[in-house]
Each structure stands twice: as structure tokens, then as C-alpha cells.
Design an enzyme around this catalytic site. Structure first.
Site, PDB file in Angstrom:
ATOM      1  N   GLY A   1      82.223  67.441  61.882  1.00  0.00           N
ATOM      2  CA  GLY A   1      80.819  66.765  61.535  1.00  0.00           C
ATOM      3  C   GLY A   1      80.101  66.894  60.256  1.00  0.00           C
ATOM      4  N   SER A   2      79.601  66.171  59.969  1.00  0.00           N
ATOM      5  CA  SER A   2      78.608  66.871  58.450  1.00  0.00           C
ATOM      6  C   SER A   2      78.330  68.553  58.345  1.00  0.00           C
ATOM      7  CB  SER A   2      77.379  66.407  58.487  1.00  0.00           C
ATOM      8  OG  SER A   2      77.572  64.676  58.588  1.00  0.00           O
ATOM      9  N   THR A   3      78.314  69.452  58.851  1.00  0.00           N
ATOM     10  CA  THR A   3      78.029  70.426  59.192  1.00  0.00           C
ATOM     11  C   THR A   3      79.084  71.504  57.964  1.00  0.00           C
ATOM     12  OG1 THR A   3      79.981  71.361  60.509  1.00  0.00           O
ATOM     13  CG2 THR A   3      77.465  71.399  61.388  1.00  0.00           C
ATOM     14  N   PHE A   4      80.187  70.901  57.418  1.00  0.00           N
ATOM     15  CA  PHE A   4      81.199  70.539  56.915  1.00  0.00           C
ATOM     16  C   PHE A   4      81.270  69.680  54.888  1.00  0.00           C
ATOM     17  CE2 PHE A   4      85.291  72.451  59.193  1.00  0.00           C
ATOM     18  CZ  PHE A   4      86.199  71.832  58.826  1.00  0.00           C
ATOM     19  N   LYS A   5      79.727  69.266  55.570  1.00  0.00           N
ATOM     20  CA  LYS A   5      79.284  69.066  54.317  1.00  0.00           C
ATOM     21  C   LYS A   5      79.018  70.621  52.913  1.00  0.00           C
ATOM     22  CE  LYS A   5      78.023  64.476  55.034  1.00  0.00           C
ATOM     23  NZ  LYS A   5      77.269  63.192  55.499  1.00  0.00           N
TER      24      LYS A   5
END
Length: 581
Positions: A304-308
Site C-alpha cells: 500500500g501507501s508505504t510504497f509512496k
């Protein structure tokens, strides 16, 4: 007188002639010399025969030994040589010397079927002590043609004494060693466990065997003498805290699973790592398949948004994006039949910090587009997110990614969909974002900073790392990381709420939530990552990462920071002092 003298002269001549010709005396001497030669010849012949016999005898023995040495091993029973059964395994210790695994002496029950008179009577007597034995299986062993059969491994002293009191002929006890784990399930997936023969099956137990112990055991070169203990990098105190937080969170959120890790950002040492459900290595079968799976290193998930965090680091490190830049997040992105939009859209241009703070899918996708598909893939590969992680733990999964990266893949991967990786390598890559830009392979063995430096790879610029620390802190104070803040310890991080795939489609009602954090963020020493799989609220609705994974990080840090030696600081640049008691 003259006559007599003449007679004497003639006798003397006659005697001399007879002796010179060897008529009588020569005959006796010949007989003596011949007898001596025959005896010498006979002696030499006998000695030769004896030597030939000895050579032949020992030649046969040597030939048989060579034959037995070269032939394939023949299994005549399930018993192993005594030295192997009694071979020691090294104790496993945590970084402070606390015992995580050790050997204890025990005995196992065996039978010699050729000495058993009445198998039914033996089974009947054994059932008085071991009521759970399989009578049919035991009967088959007792009536077999072998000379040895195991009946029950690793008995208690009480069971041994009670069976001895039965006085059953044809059965006996064999001394063995049993592996004991004092902490039970506390560090199950790290320590691993052994099988009935004391051989490593999983975790660091299996790693120890792979370093030569199994090979030595195979050739019978192990011994019963104590071995040098193996010290791990984990701190069992922090490990217990981490597992306690995970198990209580599963109960609270009715989740399917949870996991977490505490990682030294500058050495790569794992201080604690846990995945629940788990198992008790003293009885691994009781945990079932769900408990055996180490979700931290052997499970892959869309993070999820941890990849941002990685997408922004990539854009900043490329030099094509600056912290002062803005991106148009007013309108959704339509691509390949899909519509990319923000969960909490602001409907305006967003600066780089705001893209991170508001977790904008649109802004992140546009940053990835600036770098390009090839650059995006290369950057994630450089961070180790697309390849199999290297560490001592045997249970490590291979991440999955699209066979062919297209623009739609780059767009979705930029905000954490389309690539599945392990939570542990996500934490390792996150450490590189805050430790000055160095990727350090994780280790479960002690390692100092000098050793880590020699193994580190510079993957981003130090200035990029400085910017990422600032963004993590900004998001922790102003964004989705608020619920992870611990007074005095300056926590920064990024949440990730990923929709799970149900029946081939993303389902908004089922989430995989994660939080990637570092502390103290002004000079990060530790990285903490938590995840919780499919958490539910009291109304049975999905829960976001900010309300589930982030509070887990808060509790872990608040309970373990002092143990890890991190001092709190208050006020501007830590100038405030605690003066009231």
C-alpha cells in the site's frame, strides 16, 4: 724288532689311506651333513607356508572391509549410532545471553521384536502408562522381523520409571537429547525448531545445520560435548513486547494476522521480529499451518501507501523533482480503463510534502511518470524490493512483480499496488531512506557499525535521505502518522492501507494495513514496521492503517525505547528538562 717296526709302519699307512679316501668316516659325515640340510629346507618351507597363510588370511579380511566400506548402506532398523543420538546442538542465546534454545537429556522407548513373546500383553501393559499409544501400529512393530523398533520417543522421567516397574522383557530405553525452548512461542519464527531426531527444520535452527552441523552429524563426527553457543541479534525483552502488541491487536481488531519488526537502521540487526498466529517450538504441530507461516519474511503482500515513501525518494534522488515542486491533483487519472483518484482528495495542486502528507495517489503517480518506467523499476530493484532478500533465515519469499512493466503498472506500483513484497524487506528498504541512503542486508546475528559499513551499498544520496527524514517527521506530526507519536521520542513514518484482492478484484472493505516508522527521527536509530491483515472495527467495517497499524507502533516504541537505550528529549532541540518528580 725290525719286524714289529715294519708292521707298525704298514698299519699307519693303511689307516691314513682309509681316512683320506673317506670310506668309513666319510660315510658318517655325509649322513650328518644331509640331515642338517633337509631340516633347514623343511624349516624354510614351513615358514613360507605360514607367511602365505597369514597374507591370505589378512588379505581376505582387507578385501571384506573394502567391500563393506564401498557398498551402499543397508537400513536394518530405525536406530541411529549412539554418538549421533547423543550429539549436542549449540545453545541459542539472545544478544544479552538469555537462553532461547538448549538441549535437555531424555530417554526413548524401544523394543527388540525377536525377544517379544506376547505382543498383546506388552501393549496392554504399556497402555497403563501410555494410554494414547496406537495399538495397531505398536502391534505391527512388535511382530516385525526387525531387531529394533522405536515405540515412543522422548519420555518423561516418570513415564520411564513406571515402564521399568512393569518389568516387560524385550523393551528398553535409549538416552537421547531433546530441544527445549524456554520462551515458548516468543521468538518462534526466528529461532525455529527441530525434528524428533534433533535436526533443524526451520528458522535459525535450520541455519545452524546448514553451516556444517548437519554434515558433521551425517558422518558421525558430532559429539555429546557442549558446543559454543550461537548468539543472535534479537533482544528477547523487545521481542516479548512486540509479540504481545501483535497478539492483543489481532484480538482487538478481529484480524487474520499481524506482524512487526524492530530493526537497527545502521547495522541491519534484527532486534525483534514476530508474526502471529505463531506456534510453540516445543510442540510445533499444535500451531497448525497458519502458525507455521512467517508472514514477515516468507509472506508477500501489497504494502500500500508505504510504497509512496520509495516513490518520493526515487523522484527526489533523480534530481527531476525538488521539495518545492507542486503537482496537479485536481483531476483523477484515467489510464487503461482504470481511474486513479485520491482517497481524501484536496482538489488542488499539492506540494511534495503535501503529496506525502495527504497520501495522494495522483501526485505520487505523476512523480513516477516524471522518472519513467525503466527508472522506476531500476530504483525498486536497487532498494532490494523486487529480488529475494539475503539473510540467515531460510524462510524468505521471492517478491512478485508484473512480467512486463507498462505505464499502468508503474502508476499503480507508485502507490503500492501491483507489486507484492515481504514486510521485512520493506522495513530494510525503509531503513535506507533514513540512515543516510545505505542499503544494509538484515541479519539475525550480532553486527557492529564497522562491519555493516563494509557490507552497505549506497542507494540514494545523503541529501535525499535528509529530505525523507523530514518528510517522515512532517507526516508524523501533520499527517496519517499522528497516532504513532510517542512524547519525547520523535516518531516519523508513513501509513499504508492496501485493498485486498478478493475473487480477483480489489475489495475496499478488506484491507492490509501497515505503518513504516523510524525513531528518533532527527537521527534515526531504529526502524519499526507493523502490519495487520484485514482488521475489523466494532461495526465490522474495515479499519484504516492510521487507526490500527500506527497505534501498534506507538505502543511498541513507548514500551521498548528505554530498553533499547533511546533517551527521550523534550522541548526545542531537546532543551527542556524534566524537573518535577
Amino acid at each position: 724288532m725290525a719286524f714289529l717296526s715294519r708292521i707298525m709302519v704298514l698299519k699307519s699307512r693303511a689307516h691314513f689311506s682309509a681316512g683320506a679316501n673317506g670310506i668309513r668316516a666319510g660315510s658318517a659325515g655325509a649322513k650328518f651333513e644331509g640331515s642338517r640340510k633337509r631340516k633347514a629346507t623343511q624349516a624354510r618351507t614351513r615358514i613360507g607356508l605360514i607367511m602365505v597363510a597369514f597374507v591370505a588370511f589378512y588379505g581376505v579380511i582387507g578385501a571384506r572391509l573394502t567391500y563393506y566400506g564401498l557398498r551402499e548402506p543397508e537400513t536394518t532398523s530405525s536406530i541411529m549410532p549412539a554418538d549421533r543420538l547423543m550429539a549436542s546442538r549449540p545453545d541459542i542465546l539472545d544478544r544479552n545471553g538469555e537462553v532461547l534454545a538448549t538441549d535437555i537429556r531424555t530417554v526413548s522407548l524401544f523394543a527388540e521384536p525377536h525377544k517379544i513373546v506376547d505382543a498383546d500383553e506388552v501393549i496392554e501393559k504399556l497402555r497403563t502408562v501410555l494410554p494414547d499409544i496406537d495399538a495397531k501400529q505398536i502391534y505391527g512393530k512388535l511382530r516385525s522381523n526387525s531387531r529394533f523398533q522405536w515405540l515412543r520417543r522422548q519420555l518423561t522421567p516418570k513415564q520411564q520409571s513406571e515402564i521399568l516397574a512393569l518389568g516387560i522383557p524385550g523393551i528398553g530405553f535409549r538416552p537421547e537429547k531433546r530441544r527445549f525452548y524456554p520462551g515458548g512461542a516468543t521468538a518462534a519464527h526466528i529461532v525455529g525448531y527441530v525434528n524428533i531426531d534433533n535436526r533443524g527444520v526451520a528458522g535459525m535452527e535450520r541455519y545452524i545445520d546448514s553451516q556444517g552441523l548437519a554434515d558433521l552429524a551425517a558422518v558421525g563426527m558430532t559429539s555429546s560435548q557442549p558446543l559454543e553457543p550461537v548468539k543472535l541479534s534479537i533482544d528477547v525483552r523487545v521481542q516479548a513486547i512486540l509479540r504481545d502488541v501483535l497478539t492483543s491487536s489481532i484480538t482487538k481488531f478481529k484480524a487474520k494476522g499481524a506482524g512487526g519488526v524492530v530493526l537497527d537502521a545502521h547495522t541491519g540487526e534484527i532486534l525483534a521480529m514476530s508474526s502471529v498466529p505463531d506456534f510453540d517450538p516445543n510442540d510445533p504441530a499444535a500451531g497448525g499451518e497458519e502458525g507455521w507461516l512467517n508472514r514477515m519474511s516468507n509472506g508477500t503482500f501489497e504494502m500500500g501507501s508505504t510504497f509512496k515513501s520509495f516513490t518520493l525518494a526515487m523522484a527526489l534522488d533523480s534530481g527531476k523533482v525538488k521539495m518545492t515542486d507542486s503537482f496537479d491533483a485536481r483531476y483523477p487519472i484515467k489510464i487503461g480503463g482504470f481511474t486513479i483518484k485520491d482517497f481524501h482528495g484536496k482538489g488542488r495542486f499539492l506540494t511534495v510534502p503535501e503529496v506525502f502528507q495527504y497520501s495522494s495517489n495522483i501526485g505520487t503517480a505523476k512523480m513516477a511518470d516524471v522518472v519513467g518506467i525503466d527508472g522506476h523499476k531500476a530504483f525498486l530493484t536497487k532498494l532490494g524490493l523486487l529480488t529475494r532478500m539475503q539473510t540467515e533465515l531460510p524462510e524468505v519469499a521471492m517478491p512478485s512483480q508484473p512480467r512486463e512493466w507498462k505505464k499502468i503498472n508503474s502508476v499503480t506500483i507508485s502507490f503500492g499496488h501491483g507489486v507484492s513484497t515481504t514486510p521485512l524487506q520493506t522495513a530494510v528498504a525503509g531503513a535506507a531512506l533514513v540512515n543516510g541512503g545505505k542499503l544494509i542486508e538484515p541479519t539475525f546475528l550480532p553486527r557492529n557499525e564497522v562491519q555493516a559499513e563494509s557490507a552497505a551499498t549506497q542507494v540514494i544520496k545523503p541529501t535525499t535521505s535528509d529530505n525523507m527524514r523530514w518528510l517522515f517527521e512532517w507526516n508524523g506530526v501533520n499527517g496519517s502518522g499522528k497516532n504513532a507519536l510517542v512524547p519525547g521520542f520523535d516518531v516519523g513514518g508513513k501509513t499504508g492501507t492496501a485493498d485486498k484482492v478478493i475473487n480477483g478484484r480489489y475489495n475496499h472493505d478488506h484491507n492490509f494495513n501497515a505503518f513504516l516508522a523510524a525513531f528518533p527521527i532527527y537521527h534515526p536509530k531504529y526502524v519499526v514496521l507493523t502490519f495487520i491483515d484485514d482488521p475489523r472495527s466494532e461495526t465490522d467495517r474495515a479499519v484504516l492503517a492510521g487507526n490500527s497499524a500506527a497505534p501498534m507502533v506507538k505502543e511498541i516504541i513507548s514500551r521498548s525505547a528505554a530498553i533499547l537505550g533511546v533517551k527521550p528529549r523534550f522541548g526545542e532541540n531537546g532543551s527542556a528538562m524534566l524537573v518535577s518528580y
